[in-house]
Each structure stands twice: as structure tokens, then as C-alpha cells.
Design a protein around this motif. Structure first.
Motif, mmCIF file in Angstrom:
data_model
loop_
_atom_site.group_PDB
_atom_site.id
_atom_site.type_symbol
_atom_site.label_atom_id
_atom_site.label_comp_id
_atom_site.label_asym_id
_atom_site.label_seq_id
_atom_site.Cartn_x
_atom_site.Cartn_y
_atom_site.Cartn_z
ATOM 1 N N SER A 114 0.852 -1.182 0.000
ATOM 2 C CA SER A 114 0.000 0.000 0.000
ATOM 3 C C SER A 114 0.890 1.235 0.000
ATOM 4 C CB SER A 114 -0.898 -0.015 1.242
ATOM 5 O OG SER A 114 -1.677 1.158 1.318
ATOM 6 N N GLN A 115 0.691 2.126 -0.973
ATOM 7 C CA GLN A 115 1.586 3.271 -1.111
ATOM 8 C C GLN A 115 0.798 4.570 -1.285
ATOM 9 O OE1 GLN A 115 5.139 2.964 -3.307
ATOM 10 N NE2 GLN A 115 5.361 0.762 -3.004
ATOM 11 N N ASN A 116 1.405 5.655 -0.825
ATOM 12 C CA ASN A 116 0.808 6.978 -0.966
ATOM 13 C C ASN A 116 1.891 8.035 -0.791
ATOM 14 O OD1 ASN A 116 -0.694 9.294 -0.966
ATOM 15 N ND2 ASN A 116 -1.520 9.008 1.087
ATOM 16 N N HIS A 117 2.536 8.414 -1.879
ATOM 17 C CA HIS A 117 3.592 9.429 -1.792
ATOM 18 C C HIS A 117 3.857 10.023 -3.169
ATOM 19 C CE1 HIS A 117 6.815 6.755 -3.519
ATOM 20 N NE2 HIS A 117 5.961 5.846 -3.113
ATOM 21 N N ASN A 118 4.301 11.262 -3.199
ATOM 22 C CA ASN A 118 4.649 11.954 -4.440
ATOM 23 C C ASN A 118 6.142 12.258 -4.534
ATOM 24 O OD1 ASN A 118 2.063 11.977 -5.416
ATOM 25 N ND2 ASN A 118 1.964 14.187 -5.739
ATOM 26 N N TYR A 119 6.896 11.887 -3.467
ATOM 27 C CA TYR A 119 8.331 12.155 -3.431
ATOM 28 C C TYR A 119 9.084 10.856 -3.168
ATOM 29 C CZ TYR A 119 7.078 17.078 -3.251
ATOM 30 O OH TYR A 119 6.562 18.313 -3.552
ATOM 31 N N ALA A 120 10.347 10.820 -3.566
ATOM 32 C CA ALA A 120 11.169 9.631 -3.372
ATOM 33 C C ALA A 120 12.598 10.037 -3.049
ATOM 34 C CB ALA A 120 11.155 8.750 -4.629
ATOM 35 N N VAL A 121 13.317 9.128 -2.412
ATOM 36 C CA VAL A 121 14.731 9.343 -2.085
ATOM 37 C C VAL A 121 15.588 8.927 -3.276
ATOM 38 C CG1 VAL A 121 16.629 8.653 -0.563
ATOM 39 C CG2 VAL A 121 14.316 8.982 0.376
ATOM 40 N N ASP A 122 16.574 9.759 -3.608
ATOM 41 C CA ASP A 122 17.518 9.431 -4.676
ATOM 42 C C ASP A 122 18.659 8.614 -4.066
ATOM 43 O OD1 ASP A 122 19.301 9.233 -6.731
ATOM 44 O OD2 ASP A 122 19.529 11.402 -7.047
ATOM 45 N N PRO A 123 18.714 7.298 -4.330
ATOM 46 C CA PRO A 123 19.737 6.463 -3.674
ATOM 47 C C PRO A 123 21.160 6.831 -4.068
ATOM 48 C CG PRO A 123 18.570 5.221 -5.370
ATOM 49 C CD PRO A 123 17.842 6.517 -5.222
ATOM 50 N N ALA A 124 21.337 7.454 -5.230
ATOM 51 C CA ALA A 124 22.685 7.819 -5.673
ATOM 52 C C ALA A 124 23.295 8.900 -4.792
ATOM 53 C CB ALA A 124 22.651 8.293 -7.126
ATOM 54 N N THR A 125 22.485 9.607 -4.012
ATOM 55 C CA THR A 125 22.993 10.699 -3.182
ATOM 56 C C THR A 125 23.260 10.276 -1.737
ATOM 57 O OG1 THR A 125 20.754 11.420 -2.549
ATOM 58 C CG2 THR A 125 21.686 12.339 -4.574
ATOM 59 N N LEU A 126 22.999 9.019 -1.407
ATOM 60 C CA LEU A 126 23.161 8.548 -0.034
ATOM 61 C C LEU A 126 24.618 8.203 0.255
ATOM 62 C CD1 LEU A 126 20.006 6.255 0.146
ATOM 63 C CD2 LEU A 126 20.311 8.474 1.270
ATOM 64 N N PRO A 127 25.051 8.360 1.492
ATOM 65 C CA PRO A 127 26.456 8.088 1.829
ATOM 66 C C PRO A 127 26.757 6.599 1.877
ATOM 67 C CG PRO A 127 25.223 8.666 3.800
ATOM 68 C CD PRO A 127 24.289 8.882 2.649
ATOM 69 N N GLU A 128 28.021 6.291 1.912
ATOM 70 C CA GLU A 128 28.463 4.899 1.993
ATOM 71 C C GLU A 128 27.966 4.272 3.297
ATOM 72 O OE1 GLU A 128 32.655 2.311 1.888
ATOM 73 O OE2 GLU A 128 32.661 4.504 1.622
ATOM 74 N N GLY A 129 27.552 3.040 3.205
ATOM 75 C CA GLY A 129 27.043 2.329 4.368
ATOM 76 C C GLY A 129 25.536 2.235 4.404
ATOM 77 N N VAL A 130 24.842 3.114 3.660
ATOM 78 C CA VAL A 130 23.378 3.065 3.585
ATOM 79 C C VAL A 130 22.989 2.087 2.488
ATOM 80 C CG1 VAL A 130 21.263 4.359 3.241
ATOM 81 C CG2 VAL A 130 23.221 5.444 4.366
ATOM 82 N N GLU A 131 22.155 1.139 2.830
ATOM 83 C CA GLU A 131 21.764 0.068 1.910
ATOM 84 C C GLU A 131 20.327 0.268 1.425
ATOM 85 O OE1 GLU A 131 20.904 -4.784 2.129
ATOM 86 O OE2 GLU A 131 21.665 -3.672 3.878
ATOM 87 N N VAL A 132 20.138 0.178 0.120
ATOM 88 C CA VAL A 132 18.770 0.142 -0.432
ATOM 89 C C VAL A 132 18.260 -1.284 -0.272
ATOM 90 C CG1 VAL A 132 17.343 0.399 -2.485
ATOM 91 C CG2 VAL A 132 19.214 2.011 -2.057
ATOM 92 N N THR A 133 17.211 -1.455 0.514
ATOM 93 C CA THR A 133 16.706 -2.793 0.832
ATOM 94 C C THR A 133 15.506 -3.208 -0.001
ATOM 95 O OG1 THR A 133 15.328 -1.878 2.604
ATOM 96 C CG2 THR A 133 17.540 -2.663 3.205
ATOM 97 N N HIS A 134 14.765 -2.225 -0.537
ATOM 98 C CA HIS A 134 13.555 -2.517 -1.305
ATOM 99 C C HIS A 134 13.486 -1.576 -2.508
ATOM 100 C CE1 HIS A 134 12.676 -3.890 2.783
ATOM 101 N NE2 HIS A 134 11.720 -4.671 2.291
ATOM 102 N N ILE A 135 12.961 -2.100 -3.613
ATOM 103 C CA ILE A 135 12.709 -1.251 -4.782
ATOM 104 C C ILE A 135 11.292 -1.482 -5.279
ATOM 105 C CG2 ILE A 135 15.124 -1.141 -5.525
ATOM 106 C CD1 ILE A 135 14.362 -3.206 -7.720
ATOM 107 N N ASN A 136 10.703 -0.415 -5.819
ATOM 108 C CA ASN A 136 9.386 -0.519 -6.445
ATOM 109 C C ASN A 136 9.564 -1.143 -7.826
ATOM 110 O OD1 ASN A 136 7.011 0.368 -8.114
ATOM 111 N ND2 ASN A 136 6.412 1.294 -6.161
ATOM 112 N N LEU A 137 8.854 -2.235 -8.091
ATOM 113 C CA LEU A 137 9.039 -2.956 -9.355
ATOM 114 C C LEU A 137 8.356 -2.272 -10.537
ATOM 115 C CD1 LEU A 137 8.754 -6.682 -8.211
ATOM 116 C CD2 LEU A 137 10.806 -5.351 -8.746
ATOM 117 N N ASN A 138 7.540 -1.257 -10.305
ATOM 118 C CA ASN A 138 6.936 -0.521 -11.417
ATOM 119 C C ASN A 138 7.908 0.460 -12.053
ATOM 120 O OD1 ASN A 138 4.410 -1.754 -11.312
ATOM 121 N ND2 ASN A 138 3.610 -0.285 -9.823
#
Length: 431
Positions: free
Chosen positions: A348-372
Motif C-alpha cells: 500500500s503506497q501513498n507518496h509523491n516524493y522519493a529518495v535518490d539512492p545515488a545521493t546517499l552516503p556509503e554504508g546506507v543500503e537500499v533494501t527494497h525497490i518498487n518494481l513498477n
């Protein structure tokens, strides 16, 4: 309006006999009276307009409140759960267009509300059900919206509007039942208003701290676990929090203190919580720098869990950036892949904004992605005892695939209880 009538007299012989008229004594005479009524049609006429900033004008029929309202138009693909959507504070400042064609057939009830009021600007649907058929129903949708001063329109081509939003992106619109306003005035109003950069959180957050103790009712409990064994104190920042997020946390063994969006981090840390939740909420995360600073001051000192807006604020607090999506994610059927397990969840989702993973520092892991669209749907930073999700794991409305996220937060709390606190984000940035 006066009723118009026409009277005339006929004999049965005049109607059914081809023979010459009989004498007056053999005639049966009756009178027919025809009424034109009050001149009104037995169906509702179009009495409302949805005007979009691209200049398009959509005539519709109104229900709920009357007047003129401006908001950002977004479409929601959920098949059920319109009452949860109506009371989700994350829709503040928006008109919600439902792609499911018929809305209102289950009425409304007070158990399914996600907050104390409706925060959205309006509801746009194709067909308004003329009857309700649900054993839990206490009133119909139209009366519910009228009481809460929320505008609604129906008999509008929601499929065509959805296609336009998918092609052009989210658009500002104006809903109006005021015939004195011209189309040009409404178009100008839509072009003069913007939702970007507006602090919508402060208008939906609680005003003072309170304790939450209600769990998910036994009849609606869907967890297959053994239930909570330990009690943990969690401070939940209310950026527009939904009741079922709080219920699920309580069901996993949490004592919850809910605090306003402006609650100082120092006051939170004085409570010595076992964990902190940063909740969902409406609008642009870049418009609430005070919330980002609060998040920065708490990260690394206690385990934290961010949901939706909380996820975006965590991304910014870690040094990343957020961006506005073309038309956002709104619905109860979005596929998400857990990159750690390979498991696919319908979310279930409801948002108009997203985090840009390319701008995150080292050590932060992307754990989930939207398949759409492959956008970032979850983060983890083990060194800072941090997890977050872009979607709503409590599933209101929606499937229960992501409920285990609350269990993961509890495990993070258990794992971090006896460990030395990590450096804060401020301390890390000063090194």
C-alpha cells in the motif's frame, strides 16, 4: 413552482366504439387530469466543474460539501478501502481520483478511520453507488463528506483524467459548484497555487503528546506469530500518522508515546525510549527542515524506523536528496522487491516524493525497490540502527505482505538495547 394541469372529459364509447354516440343515459363519463409536475428532471444535472491547470474543464455532479477548493490531483488504484484513504492525513492538499469506477457501495463506519478527520481536499469518482450493502455501514458516503465539509464529484471520466495525469504528471486542479465563477477564473486559480515547498505536516500533526495503547482487534489480527512477549517504549513522531500504524506497533509489544512534529529531539531522548518511529505524512519533505534536524539529532542514539514521509526525512538527514515524482504512487497494489530476500510484496503506497539512492552516503543500503519504476522503497543503515520503508506496512487499505516490517523493527530494538550508542549524524558529519 406552480403545477400546470390539463383536464378533459371522454366517454368510453368515444374511445372504443365505432357506432354513433348513444344517448346520454347510456354513456360512462370520466375525467383525466395530467400534471406537468414542478418542471424538474428525475435525475441530477451536472452542477460542478473540475478545472485543471492545463486548461481542461470537466463537468460533473456534486456530492458532499459545496463551494470552491484547490488541490493537487492524484489518482489512487485501490479497489477497496476508500474510507481509509479519505482519513489518511498524507492526502492533505490533494484531490484523490479513484480509478475503481464505483465508490460508496459499502458506506462508511467509524472503525475504519485512520485519523480523527478527513484531510484531503476532495474526492473524484466515476460512479457514486445509489445504495449501501455492508453490515458495518452506519451512513452513506455523501452524508459523511457533507458532515466533514469535503467536496466530492461523480459522473466524470476518471479514466481520461488518469491517462492525462500519467502522461503529463500530477496537475493542480480546482473543484467548484459556484456558477458565478467563470472557467477562466478557475483556470487562473489553479495556475496560481502550488503544493511544492509547502509545510503540510504542521496542519495534520497532533498538538501535544499522548499515549497510544490500542492494539489490532482480535477479529482483525492477521499476524501468525505468538504475540508480544516484551514491552518496548517507542516514541512516534506524528507527521500525519495513521491509527493502524499505531495499532500494529502496539500489537508487536510496544508502549507508544505520540509526539507532535515539532517535538524537540532533546525531549524525546529524555524519555529514554527503546526506539523512535518517524511516521507517514503529506507533502514535500524539503519543506520541513525542522523535521530533518530532529531526525538528525536522534539517528544513531536509538533504533529508528521511518515510514513514507519518515523514510524521506531519514534520507535527507543522512545527507541524501529527495525529488518529486511524475505522478507518485497511490494505491494498494504496488509490487515491491525485498532485495535482501528476493521476496516480492504487494504494498500500500501513498507518496509523491522519493529518495535518490545515488545521493546517499556509503554504508546506507537500499533494501527494497518498487518494481513498477525501480524507485527506492526501503533503506537500512546497520551502523546507525536504522530501517525505513517508502510504503505503508500496516496495509490500510491494502494487503498484509509487509506486516513483518514491524517485527524487524522490534528485532532491531532488541539487538540494540545493550549496545553502546553510535555517533549521531551531526557527530559523523563533523569528523
Amino acid at each position: 413552482m406552480a403545477t400546470k394541469a390539463l383536464s378533459f372529459t371522454l366517454s368510453l364509447n368515444d374511445l372504443f366504439s365505432s357506432k354513433p354516440p348513444h344517448t346520454a343515459s347510456n354513456l360512462s363519463v370520466f375525467s383525466v387530469r395530467c400534471s406537468a409536475g414542478n418542471g424538474e428532471r428525475p435525475w441530477k444535472n451536472s452542477d460542478a466543474r473540475l478545472v485543471l491547470e492545463d486548461g481542461s474543464i470537466w463537468k460533473a455532479k456534486s456530492f458532499g460539501a459545496s463551494g470552491t477548493q484547490v488541490g493537487e490531483v492524484v489518482f489512487n488504484t485501490s479497489l477497496t478501502g476508500y474510507q481509509e484513504i479519505l482519513t489518511d492525513p498524507s492526502y492533505a492538499g490533494q484531490f484523490v481520483l479513484m480509478t475503481n469506477p464505483q465508490i460508496g457501495n459499502t458506506g462508511v463506519n467509524f472503525d475504519d478511520e485512520e485519523s480523527a478527520q478527513c484531510f484531503l481536499s476532495g474526492l473524484v469518482i466515476r460512479s457514486l453507488s445509489i445504495s449501501t450493502s455492508n453490515w458495518r455501514c452506519v451512513k452513506d458516503l455523501g452524508d459523511y463528506l457533507t458532515e466533514r465539509n469535503v467536496m466530492g464529484i461523480y459522473d466524470v471520466d476518471t479514466r481520461a483524467i488518469t491517462r492525462r495525469l500519467r502522461e503529463d504528471g500530477s496537475l493542480i486542479g480546482v473543484l467548484s459548484t459556484d456558477n458565478s465563477k467563470t472557467d477562466e477564473e478557475l483556470i487562473h486559480m489553479s495556475k496560481s497555487w502550488d503544493i511544492v515547498g509547502v509545510d503540510l505536516i504542521s496542519g495534520v500533526s497532533c498538538k501535544s503528546p499522548y499515549e497510544w495503547i490500542d492494539r489490532t482487534k482480535e477479529g482483525w489480527e492477521f499476524s501468525t506469530g505468538e504475540g508480544p512477549r516484551d514491552t518496548f517504549h517507542v516514541v512516534a513522531y506524528d507527521f500525519g500518522i495513521k491509527h493502524n500504524i499505531l495499532r500494529r506497533l502496539a500489537s508487536y509489544g510496544c508502549k507508544i508515546t505520540v509526539v507532535p512534529s515539532t517535538w524537540p529531539a532533546s525531549e524525546t531522548l529524555k524519555l529514554n525510549p527503546d526506539g523512535v518511529l518517524f511516521s507517514n505524512g503529506p507533502g514535500d519533505p524539503s519543506a520541513v527542515p525542522y523535521a530533518v534536524e530532529t531526525v538528525k539529532s536522534i539517528i544513531g542514539k536509538v533504533p529508528v524506523f521511518g515510514i513514507c514521509m519518515g523514510h524521506q526525512l531519514l534520507g535527507q538527514a543522512l545527507g541524501g536528496t529527495t525529488y518529486k515524482m511524475k505522478f507518485g504512487h497511490h494505491g494498494g497494489n504496488h509490487p515491491v522487491r525485498n532485495l535482501r530476500t528476493g521476496r516480492v510484496e504487494i504494498s500500500s503506497q501513498n507518496h509523491n516524493y522519493a529518495v535518490d539512492p545515488a545521493t546517499l552516503p556509503e554504508g546506507v543500503e537500499v533494501t527494497h525497490i518498487n518494481l513498477n519504476d525501480s524507485s527506492c522503497a526501503g533503506l537500512a543503515f546497520p551502523a546507525q540502527k536504522l530501517v525505513s520503508l517508502q510504503y505503508h506496512p500496516e496495509a490500510s487499505p491494502g494487503p498484509h505482505d509487509s506486516d513483518n516490517a514491524f517485527g524487524e523493527f522490534i528485532e532491531l530494538i532488541k539487538h540494540g538495547k545493550n549496545k553502546t550508542p553510535s555517533k549521531s549524524v551531526h557527530e559523523l558529519q563533523s569528523v
